[in-house]
Design a protein around this motif. Sequence first.
Motif, PDB file in Angstrom:
ATOM      1  N   VAL A 170       0.847  -1.201   0.000  1.00 58.04           N
ATOM      2  CA  VAL A 170       0.000   0.000   0.000  1.00 58.04           C
ATOM      3  C   VAL A 170       0.881   1.249   0.000  1.00 58.04           C
ATOM      4  N   ASP A 174       1.259   4.139  -2.853  1.00 53.02           N
ATOM      5  CA  ASP A 174       1.024   5.550  -2.515  1.00 53.02           C
ATOM      6  C   ASP A 174       2.208   6.416  -2.934  1.00 53.02           C
ATOM      7  N   ASP A 193      -1.588  -5.091  -9.648  1.00 54.56           N
ATOM      8  CA  ASP A 193      -1.550  -5.425  -8.224  1.00 54.56           C
ATOM      9  C   ASP A 193      -1.084  -6.861  -7.989  1.00 54.56           C
ATOM     10  N   VAL A 202      -5.505  -1.513   1.951  1.00 59.94           N
ATOM     11  CA  VAL A 202      -6.269  -0.839   0.891  1.00 59.94           C
ATOM     12  C   VAL A 202      -6.336  -1.850  -0.246  1.00 59.94           C
ATOM     13  N   PRO A 205      -4.106  -1.766  -4.068  1.00 62.06           N
ATOM     14  CA  PRO A 205      -3.540  -0.421  -3.856  1.00 62.06           C
ATOM     15  C   PRO A 205      -2.981   0.233  -5.108  1.00 62.06           C
ATOM     16  N   CYS A 206      -2.392  -0.544  -6.014  1.00 67.60           N
ATOM     17  CA  CYS A 206      -1.821   0.082  -7.216  1.00 67.60           C
ATOM     18  C   CYS A 206      -2.935   0.645  -8.084  1.00 67.60           C
ATOM     19  N   ASN A 208      -5.905   1.476  -7.020  1.00 67.04           N
ATOM     20  CA  ASN A 208      -6.504   2.563  -6.245  1.00 67.04           C
ATOM     21  C   ASN A 208      -5.703   3.859  -6.387  1.00 67.04           C
ATOM     22  N   MET A 209      -4.406   3.769  -6.212  1.00 67.22           N
ATOM     23  CA  MET A 209      -3.599   4.991  -6.079  1.00 67.22           C
ATOM     24  C   MET A 209      -3.016   5.482  -7.397  1.00 67.22           C
TER      25      MET A 209
END
Length: 257
Positions: A170, A174, A193, A202, A205-206, A208-209
Amino acid sequence: MANLTALANELASGAVQVLDLTSPLHSETPILNLPPEFGQTATFKLEEISHYDEKGPAWYWNNFHTGEHTGTHFDAPNHWITGKDLDDVASVPASRLIGPAVVLDFVKEAQANPDFLLDVSHIEAWEKEHGAIPKGAWVLFRTGWSKFGDDPKAFANADENGPHTPGLTVEAADLLGTKRDVLGLGVETVGIDAGAGFSLSVPFPCHNMLMGNNKYGLTQLRNLDKLPAQGAIVIAAPLKIVGGSGSPCRVLALIQK
Ligand code: 23J
Ligand code: MN
């Protein structure tokens, strides 16, 4: 102008080589399998229209059927809910399809542990050794996973707990999403991911961010072993699918011999 003339000469002489980072697209190309409660992407399929025959005496052509996220593909910002109001794949500026590549080599770690997660400390140590990740870079995460690319079972590496393939923490996701001015993340695996990405604090995460910060993903890359840690140029060429969330993609690299 002078630079482009020099580039043309070096392409002609072989001083600059063009590498193909793309996996072949065919009916056996591995695809992501999500848990059965979710919708599933489609494998690639060719459907012949004619082949110098009664359906077309002088021409061969096909229709094809595929998911946007099949094989070597591009993830656009609107693929993820965090980027839902950002660019679709057709709106990504052409200038943001090409950039310097950095190659983070974690083959040893991924070989020892298929669930290896690249963390902030790994990225910072890499930058200490090789220099800062440049503005507008494609960050390529080399894991050696492409060697399983012709064997969907080995590529997914799934057991009763789900797939086991390397990815990012995560915090590392970020860092790339918010603290480095990069185009995006390229990986050798089926998605940007980790196989266990759903169960991180999260989820995914990849996605998401990166998507949430107007950045991109590139998947199922090959030939990362032929790239230097810094110095290559990478060009991603997704189809201009209006409204699309991604596209199968040709990915090329220029390297100085
Ligand atoms: C949808 C849901 C989860 C994931 C993905 C797609 C991908 O990896 C993809 O190809 O974008 S993890
Ligand atoms: Mn994708």
